[in-house]
Design a protein around this motif. Structure first.
Motif, PDB file in Angstrom:
ATOM      1  N   LYS A 142      42.533  42.244  18.162  1.00 25.15           N
ATOM      2  CA  LYS A 142      42.098  41.154  19.046  1.00 25.15           C
ATOM      3  C   LYS A 142      41.520  41.743  20.326  1.00 25.15           C
ATOM      4  N   PRO A 143      40.475  41.087  20.873  1.00 26.63           N
ATOM      5  CA  PRO A 143      39.918  41.571  22.144  1.00 26.63           C
ATOM      6  C   PRO A 143      40.862  41.244  23.301  1.00 26.63           C
ATOM      7  N   ILE A 144      40.863  42.106  24.318  1.00 24.34           N
ATOM      8  CA  ILE A 144      41.688  41.881  25.513  1.00 24.34           C
ATOM      9  C   ILE A 144      40.889  41.001  26.465  1.00 24.34           C
ATOM     10  N   GLU A 145      41.502  39.898  26.876  1.00 16.95           N
ATOM     11  CA  GLU A 145      40.850  38.974  27.805  1.00 16.95           C
ATOM     12  C   GLU A 145      40.739  39.642  29.180  1.00 16.95           C
ATOM     13  N   THR A 146      39.579  39.502  29.828  1.00 13.96           N
ATOM     14  CA  THR A 146      39.378  40.153  31.126  1.00 13.96           C
ATOM     15  C   THR A 146      38.975  39.191  32.240  1.00 13.96           C
ATOM     16  N   SER A 166      35.207  36.728  47.016  1.00 17.10           N
ATOM     17  CA  SER A 166      36.052  35.744  47.701  1.00 17.10           C
ATOM     18  C   SER A 166      37.475  36.297  47.771  1.00 17.10           C
ATOM     19  N   PRO A 167      38.271  35.845  48.740  1.00 21.20           N
ATOM     20  CA  PRO A 167      39.622  36.389  48.911  1.00 21.20           C
ATOM     21  C   PRO A 167      40.523  36.223  47.679  1.00 21.20           C
ATOM     22  N   GLU A 168      40.323  35.164  46.916  1.00 24.34           N
ATOM     23  CA  GLU A 168      41.179  34.974  45.739  1.00 24.34           C
ATOM     24  C   GLU A 168      40.863  35.941  44.600  1.00 24.34           C
ATOM     25  N   LEU A 169      39.747  36.647  44.653  1.00 29.84           N
ATOM     26  CA  LEU A 169      39.394  37.628  43.612  1.00 29.84           C
ATOM     27  C   LEU A 169      39.867  39.044  43.956  1.00 29.84           C
ATOM     28  N   LYS A 170      40.569  39.211  45.088  1.00 32.90           N
ATOM     29  CA  LYS A 170      41.084  40.543  45.446  1.00 32.90           C
ATOM     30  C   LYS A 170      42.146  40.962  44.427  1.00 32.90           C
ATOM     31  N   GLY A 171      41.976  42.171  43.870  1.00 33.49           N
ATOM     32  CA  GLY A 171      42.924  42.697  42.877  1.00 33.49           C
ATOM     33  C   GLY A 171      42.723  42.118  41.491  1.00 33.49           C
ATOM     34  N   LYS A 172      41.658  41.321  41.348  1.00 30.85           N
ATOM     35  CA  LYS A 172      41.372  40.716  40.038  1.00 30.85           C
ATOM     36  C   LYS A 172      40.124  41.348  39.446  1.00 30.85           C
ATOM     37  N   ILE A 173      39.944  41.147  38.140  1.00 31.74           N
ATOM     38  CA  ILE A 173      38.799  41.706  37.425  1.00 31.74           C
ATOM     39  C   ILE A 173      37.574  40.826  37.697  1.00 31.74           C
ATOM     40  N   ILE A 174      36.518  41.499  38.136  1.00 32.21           N
ATOM     41  CA  ILE A 174      35.278  40.780  38.445  1.00 32.21           C
ATOM     42  C   ILE A 174      34.302  40.870  37.285  1.00 32.21           C
ATOM     43  N   ASP A 175      34.249  42.054  36.634  1.00 30.23           N
ATOM     44  CA  ASP A 175      33.294  42.236  35.538  1.00 30.23           C
ATOM     45  C   ASP A 175      33.906  43.172  34.485  1.00 30.23           C
ATOM     46  N   CYS A 176      33.494  42.966  33.231  1.00 31.25           N
ATOM     47  CA  CYS A 176      33.960  43.835  32.128  1.00 31.25           C
ATOM     48  C   CYS A 176      32.776  44.665  31.638  1.00 31.25           C
ATOM     49  N   ILE A 177      32.911  45.986  31.703  1.00 28.81           N
ATOM     50  CA  ILE A 177      31.835  46.874  31.271  1.00 28.81           C
ATOM     51  C   ILE A 177      31.942  47.166  29.774  1.00 28.81           C
ATOM     52  N   GLN A 178      33.182  47.340  29.295  1.00 27.02           N
ATOM     53  CA  GLN A 178      33.404  47.589  27.864  1.00 27.02           C
ATOM     54  C   GLN A 178      34.683  46.860  27.450  1.00 27.02           C
ATOM     55  N   LYS A 179      34.566  46.088  26.347  1.00 25.35           N
ATOM     56  CA  LYS A 179      35.716  45.316  25.875  1.00 25.35           C
ATOM     57  C   LYS A 179      36.846  46.239  25.414  1.00 25.35           C
ATOM     58  N   VAL A 187      47.718  48.351  22.560  1.00 20.72           N
ATOM     59  CA  VAL A 187      46.358  48.636  23.028  1.00 20.72           C
ATOM     60  C   VAL A 187      45.792  49.826  22.247  1.00 20.72           C
ATOM     61  N   ILE A 188      44.652  49.596  21.597  1.00 25.76           N
ATOM     62  CA  ILE A 188      43.989  50.710  20.903  1.00 25.76           C
ATOM     63  C   ILE A 188      42.753  51.175  21.676  1.00 25.76           C
ATOM     64  N   ARG A 189      42.282  50.312  22.603  1.00 28.22           N
ATOM     65  CA  ARG A 189      41.217  50.731  23.513  1.00 28.22           C
ATOM     66  C   ARG A 189      41.336  49.877  24.787  1.00 28.22           C
ATOM     67  N   PHE A 190      41.427  50.585  25.919  1.00 29.92           N
ATOM     68  CA  PHE A 190      41.531  49.900  27.197  1.00 29.92           C
ATOM     69  C   PHE A 190      40.199  49.256  27.549  1.00 29.92           C
ATOM     70  N   ALA A 191      40.268  48.115  28.180  1.00 31.78           N
ATOM     71  CA  ALA A 191      39.041  47.441  28.644  1.00 31.78           C
ATOM     72  C   ALA A 191      38.595  48.130  29.939  1.00 31.78           C
ATOM     73  N   LYS A 192      37.323  48.507  29.995  1.00 28.89           N
ATOM     74  CA  LYS A 192      36.755  49.142  31.204  1.00 28.89           C
ATOM     75  C   LYS A 192      36.226  48.018  32.092  1.00 28.89           C
ATOM     76  N   VAL A 193      36.786  47.953  33.302  1.00 29.23           N
ATOM     77  CA  VAL A 193      36.484  46.799  34.151  1.00 29.23           C
ATOM     78  C   VAL A 193      36.129  47.192  35.580  1.00 29.23           C
TER      79      VAL A 193
END
Length: 197
Positions: A142-146, A166-179, A187-193
């Motif tokens: 299954k893909p990891i939700e980002t 925005s302040p509420e996105l501090k410490g949160k994932i903004i973009d996913c480069i690789q699923k 986990v068989i592959r970490f999501a690059k974010v």
């Protein structure tokens, strides 16, 4: 000599003769010796029988031990062989499940070469993609939700950080480069974010 004395002498003589002919102490000693010999023989016989019984018991235990070791060795070899065969054919189910998807790709590529209709081509590729994702899901992948998730090093790998929009996105994932993907929740592959700071 009187008659009384003669009789008495005769009795003494006969008693002496009796004592000389049958010494009672010797007879008693002989009986004791023969009893001791008999009991020693019986004791020795009992010890010999016990020793023989213990030897037989020891032989049976040794035989049982050897059989058990042989059974264990056979079990170990059989399990090792089964494990080896399982490893060889472990991917067989997965690969045989992928073959229909490869067939779909080949048909799709063939149609794409002959057709100029990009919308139909895109729809075909999406169908094959959905079929492939459905197959992976059935295998436990299954893909990891980002999107919008809190950054967690157990599932994500931060490639870079950018100032949070925005302040509420501090410490949160903004973009996913690789699923990233999990197989049965591992986990068989970490999501690059990209993480906001």
């Amino acid at each position: 000599m009187s008659k009384f004395h003669k009789n008495r002498e005769n009795k003494d003589i006969s008693k002496e003769n009796l004592d000389n002919d049958f010494p009672m102490e010797e007879i008693a000693d002989e009986n004791k010796d023969s009893d001791t010999d008999a009991s020693e023989k019986t004791g020795t016989d009992n010890l010999a029988e016990q020793l023989e019984a213990e030897k037989q018991k020891n032989g049976e235990l040794k035989d049982s031990y050897l059989r058990l070791m042989a059974e264990y060795d056979n079990y170990r070899k059989r399990t090792l062989k089964e494990k080896t065969e399982m490893l060889k054919s472990a991917g067989e189910n997965v690969l045989s499940g992928l073959l229909p998807i490869i067939d779909d790709f080949e048909r799709g590529l063939d149609i794409m070469r002959k057709s100029d209709n990009m919308e139909a081509n895109l729809e075909g590729v999406e169908l094959i993609y959905n079929k492939f994702m459905s197959f992976l899901n059935s295998q436990g992948v299954k893909p990891i939700e980002t999107e919008g998730k809190e950054f967690d090093t157990e599932h994500y790998e931060a490639v870079t950080t950018i100032p949070a929009p925005s302040p509420e996105l501090k410490g949160k994932i903004i973009d996913c480069i690789q699923k990233g993907y999990t197989l049965n929740d591992k986990v068989i592959r970490f999501a690059k974010v990209v993480v906001g700071e």
